[in-house]
Design a protein around this motif. Structure first.
Motif, short mmCIF file in Angstrom:
data_model
loop_
_atom_site.label_atom_id
_atom_site.label_comp_id
_atom_site.label_asym_id
_atom_site.label_seq_id
_atom_site.Cartn_x
_atom_site.Cartn_y
_atom_site.Cartn_z
N LEU A 247 0.83 -1.20 0.00
CA LEU A 247 0.00 0.00 0.00
C LEU A 247 0.86 1.25 0.00
CD1 LEU A 247 -2.89 -0.80 2.51
CD2 LEU A 247 -3.00 -0.61 0.04
N ASP A 248 1.92 1.25 0.80
CA ASP A 248 2.79 2.42 0.88
C ASP A 248 3.52 2.69 -0.43
OD1 ASP A 248 2.00 2.81 3.47
OD2 ASP A 248 3.83 2.02 4.37
N ARG B 193 -3.00 8.35 -4.76
CA ARG B 193 -2.76 9.03 -3.48
C ARG B 193 -3.88 8.77 -2.47
NH1 ARG B 193 1.85 9.23 -4.81
NH2 ARG B 193 2.81 11.03 -5.77
N MET B 194 -5.03 8.41 -2.96
CA MET B 194 -6.14 8.15 -2.05
C MET B 194 -5.91 6.88 -1.23
SD MET B 194 -7.89 10.78 -2.46
CE MET B 194 -9.46 10.54 -1.70
N VAL B 195 -4.97 6.04 -1.65
CA VAL B 195 -4.59 4.88 -0.85
C VAL B 195 -4.01 5.34 0.48
CG1 VAL B 195 -3.04 2.88 -0.76
CG2 VAL B 195 -4.23 3.44 -2.88
N GLN B 196 -3.29 6.47 0.47
CA GLN B 196 -2.73 7.00 1.70
C GLN B 196 -3.84 7.40 2.68
OE1 GLN B 196 -0.52 10.66 1.32
NE2 GLN B 196 0.66 10.22 3.16
N VAL B 197 -4.90 7.97 2.16
CA VAL B 197 -6.03 8.34 3.02
C VAL B 197 -6.62 7.09 3.66
CG1 VAL B 197 -8.34 9.38 3.03
CG2 VAL B 197 -6.52 10.39 1.63
N TYR B 198 -6.79 6.03 2.87
CA TYR B 198 -7.28 4.76 3.40
C TYR B 198 -6.35 4.21 4.47
CZ TYR B 198 -8.03 -0.26 3.64
OH TYR B 198 -8.21 -1.53 4.10
#
Length: 190
Positions: free
Chosen positions: A140-141, A169-174
């Motif tokens: 994910l990172d 970048r929305m993966v970071q929000v998750y």
């Protein structure tokens, strides 16, 4: 010490449960901190209580908030204007570049940060740190830290494609949201 006591109806001093729990937590923290001071390893490892690790987590949360706000705005509205002389566009791109650098730094710091396993043992062995990180959060990172929009810009992709390339970048929000839920669950707030 008298601050942790209160008087009951008979005038005796009684310790509250909260104060006893706080004292037990302080003793546990002192023991863990003492254990940290005895850590010896061949490569540099960030320990969880290091100030830089706390600053790193704070900056990661700020980057996630930035992405939560600006990725949808940049996808929905035409803020990418190739012939624009707007100064705010330069500042926005500079901020995005800083966010991208911080995202890559996140992978590096997490790859070298010690952790406490399920048996409450501090793990500082680099090989175990790397295996743990690769097994848990690395994919994910790495996905969220890839600057796909910069790659698309360098390859000459149209603006309509470039704006969608920030969606990773929305993966970071998750990741930050699930981390916060996990932390609150451990503290008994969820």
């Amino acid at each position: 010490l008298l601050d942790s006591f209160h008087a009951d109806r008979t005038g005796f001093l009684i310790r509250t449960e909260m104060d006893m729990a706080l004292e037990n937590e302080k003793k546990r923290f002192e023991k863990v901190t003492k254990d940290y001071s005895n850590v010896k390893h061949s490569t540099f490892v960030f320990l969880p209580h290091y100030r830089i690790v706390r600053y790193h987590h704070f900056s990661s949360k700020l980057c996630a908030m930035y992405n939560l706000l600006f990725v949808p705005i940049r996808i929905c509205f035409a803020v990418y204007s190739p012939n624009s002389d707007q100064p705010w566009l330069f500042y926005l791109n500079t901020i995005e570049l800083v966010v991208d650098i911080l995202n890559v730094a996140h992978v590096v710091v997490c790859f070298q940060t010690a952790y406490v396993n399920e048996h409450s043992v501090l793990i500082t062995e680099p090989k175990l740190l790397h295996q743990h990180y690769l097994a848990n959060n690395a994919m994910l990172d790495i996905l969220q830290s890839l600057p796909l929009n910069w790659f698309a810009w360098a390859l000459g992709a149209p603006q309509s494609v470039q704006k969608w390339m920030r969606l990773n970048r929305m993966v970071q929000v998750y990741r930050e949201a699930t981390h916060q839920v996990r932390v609150l669950g451990q503290k008994g707030h969820v």
